[in-house]
Structures are given as C-alpha cells and as structure tokens.
Design an enzyme around this catalytic site. Structure first.
Site, PDB file in Angstrom:
ATOM      1  N   ARG A  47       0.812  -1.177   0.045  1.00  7.05           N
ATOM      2  CA  ARG A  47      -0.050  -0.039   0.092  1.00  7.05           C
ATOM      3  C   ARG A  47       0.963   1.241   0.053  1.00  7.05           C
ATOM      4  NH1 ARG A  47       1.397   1.361   4.346  1.00  7.05           N
ATOM      5  NH2 ARG A  47       0.510   3.551   3.696  1.00  7.05           N
ATOM      6  N   GLY A  48       0.174   2.403  -0.198  1.00  9.79           N
ATOM      7  CA  GLY A  48       1.047   3.544  -0.278  1.00  9.79           C
ATOM      8  C   GLY A  48       1.327   3.989  -1.839  1.00  9.79           C
ATOM      9  N   ALA A  49       1.117   5.091  -2.393  1.00 10.90           N
ATOM     10  CA  ALA A  49       0.974   5.398  -3.659  1.00 10.90           C
ATOM     11  C   ALA A  49       2.530   4.965  -4.306  1.00 10.90           C
ATOM     12  CB  ALA A  49       0.928   6.869  -3.934  1.00 10.90           C
ATOM     13  N   ARG A  81      -6.747  -0.513  -7.680  1.00 14.55           N
ATOM     14  CA  ARG A  81      -7.224   0.689  -6.729  1.00 14.55           C
ATOM     15  C   ARG A  81      -7.115   1.733  -7.577  1.00 14.55           C
ATOM     16  NH1 ARG A  81      -4.233   0.975  -0.849  1.00 14.55           N
ATOM     17  NH2 ARG A  81      -6.167   2.325  -0.557  1.00 14.55           N
ATOM     18  N   GLN A 191      -3.359   2.670   9.390  1.00 14.79           N
ATOM     19  CA  GLN A 191      -1.843   3.124   9.028  1.00 14.79           C
ATOM     20  C   GLN A 191      -1.085   3.707   9.818  1.00 14.79           C
ATOM     21  OE1 GLN A 191      -4.668   3.227   7.097  1.00 14.79           O
ATOM     22  NE2 GLN A 191      -4.666   2.833   5.113  1.00 14.79           N
ATOM     23  N   ASP A 231      -1.617  10.680  -2.577  1.00 13.45           N
ATOM     24  CA  ASP A 231      -1.680   9.791  -3.636  1.00 13.45           C
ATOM     25  C   ASP A 231      -1.889  10.146  -5.144  1.00 13.45           C
ATOM     26  OD1 ASP A 231      -2.777   8.830  -0.650  1.00 13.45           O
ATOM     27  OD2 ASP A 231      -2.317   6.923  -1.729  1.00 13.45           O
ATOM     28  N   ASN A 241      -5.290  12.575  -0.473  1.00 13.39           N
ATOM     29  CA  ASN A 241      -4.317  11.671   0.681  1.00 13.39           C
ATOM     30  C   ASN A 241      -5.500  10.730   1.407  1.00 13.39           C
ATOM     31  OD1 ASN A 241      -1.758  10.761   1.464  1.00 13.39           O
ATOM     32  ND2 ASN A 241      -2.223  11.965   3.408  1.00 13.39           N
ATOM     33  N   LYS A 242      -4.974  10.154   2.287  1.00 15.74           N
ATOM     34  CA  LYS A 242      -5.811   9.229   3.212  1.00 15.74           C
ATOM     35  C   LYS A 242      -6.820  10.383   3.905  1.00 15.74           C
ATOM     36  CE  LYS A 242      -5.597   5.955   3.542  1.00 15.74           C
ATOM     37  NZ  LYS A 242      -6.245   5.064   2.385  1.00 15.74           N
TER      38      LYS A 242
HETATM   39  O1  MRU Z   1      -4.653   3.459   1.386  1.00 17.48           O
HETATM   40  P1  MRU Z   1      -3.399   3.509   1.496  1.00 17.48           P
HETATM   41  O2  MRU Z   1      -2.652   2.855   2.843  1.00 17.48           O
HETATM   42  O3  MRU Z   1      -2.732   2.660   0.494  1.00 17.48           O
HETATM   43  O4  MRU Z   1      -3.052   5.005   1.447  1.00 17.48           O
HETATM   44  C1  MRU Z   1      -1.840   5.585   1.917  1.00 17.48           C
HETATM   45  C2  MRU Z   1      -1.847   6.953   1.914  1.00 17.48           C
HETATM   46  O5  MRU Z   1      -2.597   7.554   1.751  1.00 17.48           O
HETATM   47  C3  MRU Z   1      -0.552   7.623   2.212  1.00 17.48           C
HETATM   48  O6  MRU Z   1      -0.654   8.569   3.065  1.00 17.48           O
HETATM   49  C4  MRU Z   1       0.080   8.196   0.783  1.00 17.48           C
HETATM   50  O7  MRU Z   1      -0.066   6.817  -0.042  1.00 17.48           O
HETATM   51  C5  MRU Z   1       1.279   8.606   0.729  1.00 17.48           C
HETATM   52  S1  MRU Z   1       2.156   7.238   0.023  1.00 17.48           S
HETATM   53  C6  MRU Z   1       3.807   7.535   0.433  1.00 17.48           C
END
Ligand code: MRU
Length: 332
Positions: A47-49, A81, A191, A231, A241-242
């Site tokens: 996970r994470g972009a 996703r 997270q 993201d 972002n989240k």
């Molecule tokens: O749903 P996720 O856990 O993939 O979301 C991640 C986030 O929102 C992070 O803050 C974002 O991707 C930044 S990644 C370095």
C-alpha cells in the site's frame, strides 16, 4: 530497514513485505503471477502510492512471463485501486516502453523497466528527505525541538525506500535534530500504527493519537508543522491523501501552522485539472467494524479526501519544494 519489495530467484518472482500483518508480525509474501500482484495491491498487502506503482510495474513483468497479453495485464492491474495515480503512471510508463519493443524482447525489458521504476522511487524519496530537511532545520534553529504531525503512513513502508512524508523526518533525526512526531491512528485501517512501528524501529520519538485529537494539539501550539504524503496531486495542486488529511489541513491553517505535502513527481497527475476530478476509492463498509452490523445503518467508507491547493504551503518533491500554484511549471 527491510525491503518492501524485492526480486527473488534472479528475477523470476517478487517478494513483498505483507503490510496486513504488520506491526504485529513481520512476514513476506511471494508474488509469482499477475494475479498475485493484483491481489497484493487490492487487499493492501502492499500500500502507499509509490509502492503500489512499483508493484504494478513488477506485476506487468510477472504477467508477461506467464504469457498473458499486455492489454489484459494493464487492465487487470489498473482495476486494483483507483486513487493512487502512481499505479496508472507506472502502467503507462511500462506500456510506452514495451510497445516499442518486439514481442520477443518484452519480458526482459519489463523486468528492467520495473527495476528502474523501483530504483528511481528510492532515489526520489531520498531527495525528498534532503529537500524537506531545511524546513525542519529552520524550526530547530528557532526553538530547538521540532514537533511534526503526520497522517496515515507515508514512510518507507509506503514506498520502495525512505518514504515521502517521513523522509525529511528521518533526515532530521539522522542529522541529530530533536524531532518528535504526532502520529494519527488513521481510522479505519490504522496505517498510523505502521508509521509508529517505523518510527520506533528508527528510534524517532513519537506519540500515537486518535485522529480527532489533531485539532486540540494544534490549538495548544504543540505542532510546528504538518507533513503528509499524497496519492494523487491534480495539476492545480489539489491533493488527495488518506481520508482525514483535509481536516488536519483546515485545522493547521486555522492555527497558522504550515502544512506540507511530500511526494515524488510521479504522484502529480498532470492530466487531472483539479481535486474534483480525482477518483475517490470507496472501500468495504466492513472496515468500519462490526459494531453497527444488523442495525440497518448505512455505512460510507471513502478512503481518501482532497485538500485544496490553497491550504498547502508547498509540495516537497525530489526536485525541490514547489508551491502548489506553480505545479504547472513542472515537467512530467
Ligand atoms: O490506502 P493506503 O494505505 O494505500 O493509503 C496511503 C496513503 O494515503 C498515504 O498517506 C499516501 O499513499 C502517501 S504514500 C507515500
């Protein structure tokens, strides 16, 4: 630092760190096929972009090794996703490179390009750390201790290495500055626990808070700056972002605290004019827990929100800190 993603068997398969089992268990999962890679992204084992982008690139190589068609591979991975644009960026880059090559050479080329994407992500994030460091040095010069707030996990776990929002924090800690991080839990997937785990491993002082404590800490002047990941950043600087990020940005603005986004240029979607055009992932209502089950209550679970560019002091990229209103001057 463990590897979030690495090739094994001389390039026939990929090993990922299973983020669904962290922070309680450190376990790795082997990806052998396109469907393994798609599954890992969909269920958030990765996970994470930026890490999603690198995994998708390796997924293309795995799919070609199985003899799947490029169209099917790209469509399968693109559907995993919706919000993190690095996924689509990586797939578009793989497609561009592979389309130029004869079929016979594609497999090897796919592995090489996936490796390049992974290598470049690590380098970009290291540079983000160095570009963000002066922001924290300036606070330290004024008052000694630095209190940073972050949301979600944008550390090395969310990338190939180093992290985005956490990269300047690690750089400051490694430079001997006294830095403490407020880590919000990040309901419903928690997270923030991953962030706390990373920071604990690195010996960076930090405190876990419930998401809704952020406003209180800001009004109490216990936060010097907020740094979050991204993201997808639209061409006008609006940033997805989240979910919960936007509320932190509003509260930070209300109390005159600078709010920065840290992300590689691969997170900027130059084709997306503004935040209203960013697709927001709606996740399974079950993630909110069982407490409302059977009550007949509707549940909404949007996984991201969009912070308007006007609330963002700057975007810390591998090319330096870019004011959000100047994004149009950045070359893709
Ligand atoms: O749903 P996720 O856990 O993939 O979301 C991640 C986030 O929102 C992070 O803050 C974002 O991707 C930044 S990644 C370095």
């Amino acid at each position: 630092m463990l590897a979030t993603i690495a090739e094994v068997d001389g390039g026939g398969a990929v090993m990922i760190l299973d983020q669904n089992r962290l922070p309680h268990e450190t376990a790795f999962v082997r990806l052998n096929t396109l469907s393994d890679a798609a599954h890992a992204i969909r269920v958030m084992q990765v996970r994470g972009a930026p890490l999603i982008g690198a995994t998708a690139a390796y997924g293309v190589a795995l799919g070609l090794a199985e003899g799947q068609s490029l169209d099917l591979i790209l469509a399968t991975l693109a559907a995993t996703r919706p919000t993190a644009v690095n996924l689509h960026w990586a797939l578009a880059r793989m497609e561009r490179v592979l389309e130029k090559s004869a079929l016979a050479g594609r497999q090897q080329l796919a592995w090489e390009e996936a490796r390049a994407i992974a290598r470049e992500d690590a380098a970009a994030n290291a540079a983000i750390g160095q570009h963000g460091l002066p922001l924290l040095q300036a606070i330290a010069a004024r008052q000694g201790k630095i209190n940073v707030m972050t949301h979600c996990n944008a550390g090395w776990l969310a990338t190939v290495a180093h992290g985005t929002a956490l990269a300047p924090i690690y750089a400051a800690h490694n430079a001997g500055l006294t830095v403490h991080v407020w880590v919000s839990e990040t309901r419903p997937r928690n997270q923030g626990l991953l962030t706390a785990w990373e920071l604990a491993q690195a010996g960076v002082p930090h405190t876990l808070i419930v998401d809704n404590a952020a406003g209180l800490l800001l009004i109490q002047s216990k936060v010097d700056c907020v740094i979050v990941g991204a993201d997808r950043i639209a061409a006008n600087g609006d940033t997805a972002n989240k979910v919960g990020t936007y509320l932190k940005a509003l509260a930070a603005r209300a109390h005159g605290v600078p709010f920065h986004v840290a992300a590689p240029v691969s997170t900027i979607d130059f084709a997306c004019p503004d935040g209203a055009h960013i697709p927001i992932e709606e996740r399974d209502p079950a993630e909110l827990g069982a407490s409302s089950a059977g009550m007949g209550t509707a549940i909404a679970n949007p996984a991201f929100d969009v912070t308007p560019a006007g609330l963002i002091a700057g975007i810390i990229t591998e090319r330096g800190i870019i004011p959000s209103y100047q994004l149009a001057t950045v070359k893709p």
